[in-house]
Write a protein that holds these residues in place. Structure first.
Motif: not given
Length: 430
Positions: A59, A116, A142, A144-146, A151-152, A156, A164, A168
């Motif tokens: 990723t 990815q 990021n 993984t930012d909420e 939706d990977w 990862m 990493k 955000r």
């Protein structure tokens, strides 16, 4: 070949025909003529990068590089995601899609790119319109930012420590739009353009020596989209002298050649303002496709400047006539003479239309903002064609003087005993 839009402005998905047989397959992964005809921006790629990924789940991202790019897959398959990090209403908008050979995506500057791998031994291609530089500044968000909630599809793997650590979305400083550069920003037209383009980089004669090619290196051209050249040598009579001739060619031609080179190298739009003086004035109204026939040095340099400007893929040559603006001009001179009780003699056999610097600037900006066809355009004031004497009489009447206090005279008589440059008899632009 088909091109479709996405929820992110300017982010385009291309479906490219893949031709296969028992040997494998073939596709035209970059075909400028066909892709531009289908609707892809003519973004001028200069470098091709390929990222090879050994294992599924690798990723990378999410990076907004300072250039446009066309991304695709040469081998394998990926899940790709984009986040708009540009300043504006679409900031934070996302789009995801699976990419395999036959699908490519055009990513405009400021839209962050990530992917990815879904298969081992995947080769990912980037075609970009700027050379990679270690000094380039990236805007990131990021993985993984909420907030963006991508939706990977796979866990990862092989995420770099640098990726990493990206911020955000709430901490991201949006990518600003590219700016315009106004050259000659202290002139009548330059000041009018500054009023309409307050965020532009405004360069006066004190800021940049137009005749020094090295001086242009101080401008951050990678952050620019349009050059408005409002600078010119306009001393029509002085241009006929030895010193004036050299100065006119230096500013109106040699400097424009430097601008043209920069605009071509960086894929910029160049707007160069020209004049009715590129014509000899025999036609009562001049069309955009009339052959050039300048009478004097000033007109010759403006005609040469047009020729140089026309070599830039994205260019506007804007001809105008009889410009008046903030500062000394014909109308302000007539106002002063009227108030001082002077009864002037004014030429009455030169015909044209006045153009205010404000309306000229508005017309120029409108051409650029609306994406008018590149090439030659005429932008002048409207209304009936008049002589200089007609205009002087109107000014005198507006100042409470009798219009008869202005005496009309032919150009020949007016020029007796003076060293005047030849002027077109008819200056009206169609």
């Amino acid at each position: 070949m088909q091109i479709s839009e996405t929820p992110i402005p300017g982010l385009l998905v291309l479906n490219i025909p893949v031709h296969g047989d028992n040997r494998g397959w073939f596709m035209e992964n970059w075909q400028r003529q066909k892709m531009v005809a289908a609707g892809l921006p003519d973004f001028g790629p200069v470098q091709h990068n390929v990222s090879y990924n050994t294992s599924a789940g690798a990723t990378r991202g999410i990076h907004a590089e300072p250039w446009d790019k066309l991304v695709s897959v040469i081998a394998g398959r990926v899940f790709s995601a984009w986040v708009d990090l540009r300043e504006g209403d679409s900031f934070g908008a996302t789009f995801t899609i699976e990419i395999e050979p036959g699908v490519a995506v055009f990513v405009p500057r400021g839209v962050a790119n990530s992917y990815q791998t879904l298969e081992d031994k995947t080769a990912y291609s980037y075609l970009v319109n700027a050379h990679w530089s270690a000094d380039a500044e990236y805007t990131n968000v990021n993985l993984t930012d909420e907030t963006i909630a991508i939706d990977w599809p796979l866990p990862m793997a092989e995420v770099s420590d640098k990726d990493k650590a990206h911020p955000r979305l709430g901490d991201v400083v949006p990518v600003p739009p590219r700016r315009s550069v106004i050259l000659g920003a202290d002139g009548q037209l330059g000041r009018a353009l500054r009023a309409l383009l307050p965020d532009a980089i405004a360069l006066t004669r004190a800021d940049l020596d137009l005749t020094d090619p090295a001086a242009y290196d101080s401008v951050p051209w990678d952050d620019v989209d349009t050059i408005y050249n409002a600078a010119a040598y306009t001393a029509v009579d002085a241009a006929e002298t030895p010193d004036g001739r050299r100065a006119a060619w230096a500013v109106n031609v040699t400097a424009v050649a430097t601008m043209a080179r920069i605009a071509t190298e960086h894929g910029l739009t160049l707007v160069n303002v020209s004049s009715d003086y590129v014509f000899d004035g025999t036609a009562e109204s001049h069309t955009t496709d009339e052959a050039l026939s300048p009478l004097g040095v000033y007109g010759q340099t403006k005609a040469a400047g047009e020729a140089v400007t026309s070599t830039v893929p994205r260019h506007y040559i804007v001809r105008t006539s009889w410009v008046i603006g903030d500062g000394g001009n014909f109308v302000s001179t007539m106002q002063r003479l009227a108030r001082d009780g002077v009864s002037p003699t004014v030429v009455d056999d030169q015909h044209g239309r006045l153009t205010t610097a404000a309306e000229l600037a508005a017309g120029i900006v409108d051409l650029v903002r609306t994406g008018a066809p590149y090439g030659i355009h005429h932008v002048t004031g409207g209304g009936p064609v008049k002589t200089w004497a007609d205009i002087a009489r109107e000014v005198f009447e507006a100042e409470g003087r009798d219009a008869a206090d202005v005496t009309g005279v032919s150009t020949k008589v007016y020029g007796e005993g003076k060293q005047l440059a030849p002027r077109p008899r008819h200056s009206a632009l169609d």
